[in-house]
Design a protein around this motif. Structure first.
Motif, PDB file in Angstrom:
ATOM      1  N   ALA A  60       0.831  -1.206   0.000  1.00 20.23           N
ATOM      2  CA  ALA A  60       0.000   0.000   0.000  1.00 20.23           C
ATOM      3  C   ALA A  60       0.865   1.255   0.000  1.00 20.23           C
ATOM      4  O   ALA A  60       0.580   2.225  -0.723  1.00 20.23           O
ATOM      5  N   LEU A  61       1.932   1.258   0.797  1.00 17.72           N
ATOM      6  CA  LEU A  61       2.830   2.418   0.843  1.00 17.72           C
ATOM      7  C   LEU A  61       3.531   2.615  -0.497  1.00 17.72           C
ATOM      8  O   LEU A  61       3.606   3.739  -1.016  1.00 17.72           O
ATOM      9  N   GLU A  64       1.179   3.982  -3.081  1.00 21.32           N
ATOM     10  CA  GLU A  64       0.912   5.405  -2.845  1.00 21.32           C
ATOM     11  C   GLU A  64       2.049   6.276  -3.354  1.00 21.32           C
ATOM     12  O   GLU A  64       1.820   7.333  -3.960  1.00 21.32           O
ATOM     13  N   ARG A  65       3.292   5.810  -3.152  1.00 19.05           N
ATOM     14  CA  ARG A  65       4.458   6.638  -3.500  1.00 19.05           C
ATOM     15  C   ARG A  65       4.870   6.518  -4.963  1.00 19.05           C
ATOM     16  O   ARG A  65       5.611   7.363  -5.461  1.00 19.05           O
ATOM     17  N   GLY A  67       2.500   5.430  -7.572  1.00 22.06           N
ATOM     18  CA  GLY A  67       1.360   5.520  -8.472  1.00 22.06           C
ATOM     19  C   GLY A  67       1.030   4.214  -9.163  1.00 22.06           C
ATOM     20  O   GLY A  67       0.156   4.177 -10.037  1.00 22.06           O
ATOM     21  N   ARG A  69      -0.375   0.209  -9.229  1.00 25.42           N
ATOM     22  CA  ARG A  69      -1.423  -0.544  -8.557  1.00 25.42           C
ATOM     23  C   ARG A  69      -0.799  -1.433  -7.481  1.00 25.42           C
ATOM     24  O   ARG A  69       0.289  -1.983  -7.659  1.00 25.42           O
ATOM     25  N   ARG A  70      -1.520  -1.596  -6.367  1.00 29.22           N
ATOM     26  CA  ARG A  70      -0.995  -2.434  -5.292  1.00 29.22           C
ATOM     27  C   ARG A  70      -0.808  -3.864  -5.789  1.00 29.22           C
ATOM     28  O   ARG A  70       0.191  -4.521  -5.457  1.00 29.22           O
TER      29      ARG A  70
END
Length: 367
Positions: A60-61, A64-65, A67, A69-70
């Motif tokens: 997830a981190l 987020e950093r 861009g 997809r998880r």
């Protein structure tokens, strides 16, 4: 290419605050992160969900950093966690990153090289069988190419996270008319570890291919790889592979060395691998030398014969404490005592990973 390794602590299995701080400061570019190896404070068993908790927080981190997809991160960045921080072991994780713009000088010394690979999903009926061995071997070869390593002698540590069979996976196989090697998740984890160890040995030439068969698993303990570290869990469906070695064309000041550990008291093996990296333990590393260490990776196994150097041990007969928890605590204390640091990756379940009743140790340090 330049490899970087950061050893980070965590307050709980979902705590990525130290990594987030490295991203915020610009010390680590999140786009360059390629792998994670770490220790969480779970039980290390089938139902150790601290491993999945960390992986969820990490992906997830990074999503987020970057861009991305998880799901894409989960499928491309190996995140190998081992549960169990008994005794003085500290929950921590190693973050491996690669800077593609920092090539090493032509003819320069070999420096730390990092390669990763994912195998296709492993069908439940293949877990722990010859097909599994071959899938791991192919993925190790792919990871070596990713690291730019052509000579197997330059490989010092191979971390594999392999899937195991759960009740649901066994039922899914049965519905297709297939049968699994074992529906016992704990036994399946052990067979997956051995298949992984045989796959690494096959890829690196640590044993003749003709000996790396299902018939030799848990029987011929003369077959092993002292560069293989295999974990297994319910949280993965394929083999995740991280290859660490030293190669030309890489820059920086990091290198890795490894040694087999002949038994649970082999302090000489610990001292020897440090000496290979120019670090002198007499009897413990001084703080300045300890600061050069970036990561310590250990694999160990309670001696199945019930003896350590001729003296009886009771790790295999303790009803209250699992044998793997015993050995992680024991080896963690031994290695931490020499290093003066509890941030050590110590993983049990070392069947065919290092000498019988022993294991292996690898250290990454500044040269």
């Amino acid at each position: 290419m330049r490899a970087s390794v950061h050893r980070l602590g965590m307050a709980h299995p979902g705590d990525l605050s130290q990594l987030a701080a490295l991203f915020d400061s610009g010390v680590v570019d999140p786009r360059h992160v390629v792998a994670v190896i770490g220790k969480t404070e779970g039980n290390g068993g089938v139902n150790d969900f601290t491993r999945g908790y960390f992986t969820l927080a990490f992906s997830a981190l990074l999503a987020e950093r970057t861009g991305r997809r998880r799901g894409e991160i989960v499928e491309s960045v190996p995140c190998v966690l081992s549960g169990g921080t008994e005794g003085v072991l500290t929950p921590h994780y190693l973050v491996f990153s690669r800077d593609p713009a920092a090539d090493g000088p032509a003819g320069g010394p070999k420096r730390l090289a990092v390669g990763v690979a994912f195998s296709p999903p492993v069908p439940p009926e293949a877990v722990g069988r010859q097909t599994h061995v071959e899938m791991v071997a192919a993925a190790v070869g792919q990871a070596m190419r990713d690291a730019g390593i052509s000579d197997p002698a330059d490989v010092h540590f191979v971390q594999v996270k392999a899937p195991c069979v759960t009740a649901a996976r066994a039922q899914e196989a049965a519905a297709r008319g297939a049968s699994v090697l074992t529906a016992d998740s704990g036994r399946s984890m052990a067979y997956a570890r051995v298949a992984g160890a045989f796959g690494v040995a096959l890829a690196l030439g640590d044993a003749p291919a003709g000996r790396l068969t299902e018939a030799a698993m848990f029987r011929d303990y003369d077959i092993f790889s002292d560069r293989a570290s295999i974990s297994s869990g319910v949280e993965v469906a394929c083999n995740e592979v991280i290859v660490l070695g030293n190669a030309a064309g890489w820059s920086g000041d990091l290198a890795i060395a490894h040694r087999p550990m002949k038994d649970a008291l082999d302090i000489g093996g610990i001292v020897a691998v440090l000496d290979d990296l120019g670090l002198a333990a007499a009897p413990q590393l001084v703080p300045a030398a300890a600061a050069r260490v970036r990561g310590v990776l250990v694999k160990c196994e309670p001696d199945r014969r019930g003896l350590v150097r001729g003296n009886r041990h009771t790790m295999l007969d303790d009803t209250d404490i699992n044998a793997q928890r015993h050995i992680r605590g024991a080896l963690g204390g031994l290695v931490a005592g020499v290093l003066g640091d509890g941030r050590i990756f110590v993983s049990g379940g070392a069947e065919h990973q290092g000498p019988d009743g022993g294991g292996l140790i690898a250290v990454i340090a500044e040269i």
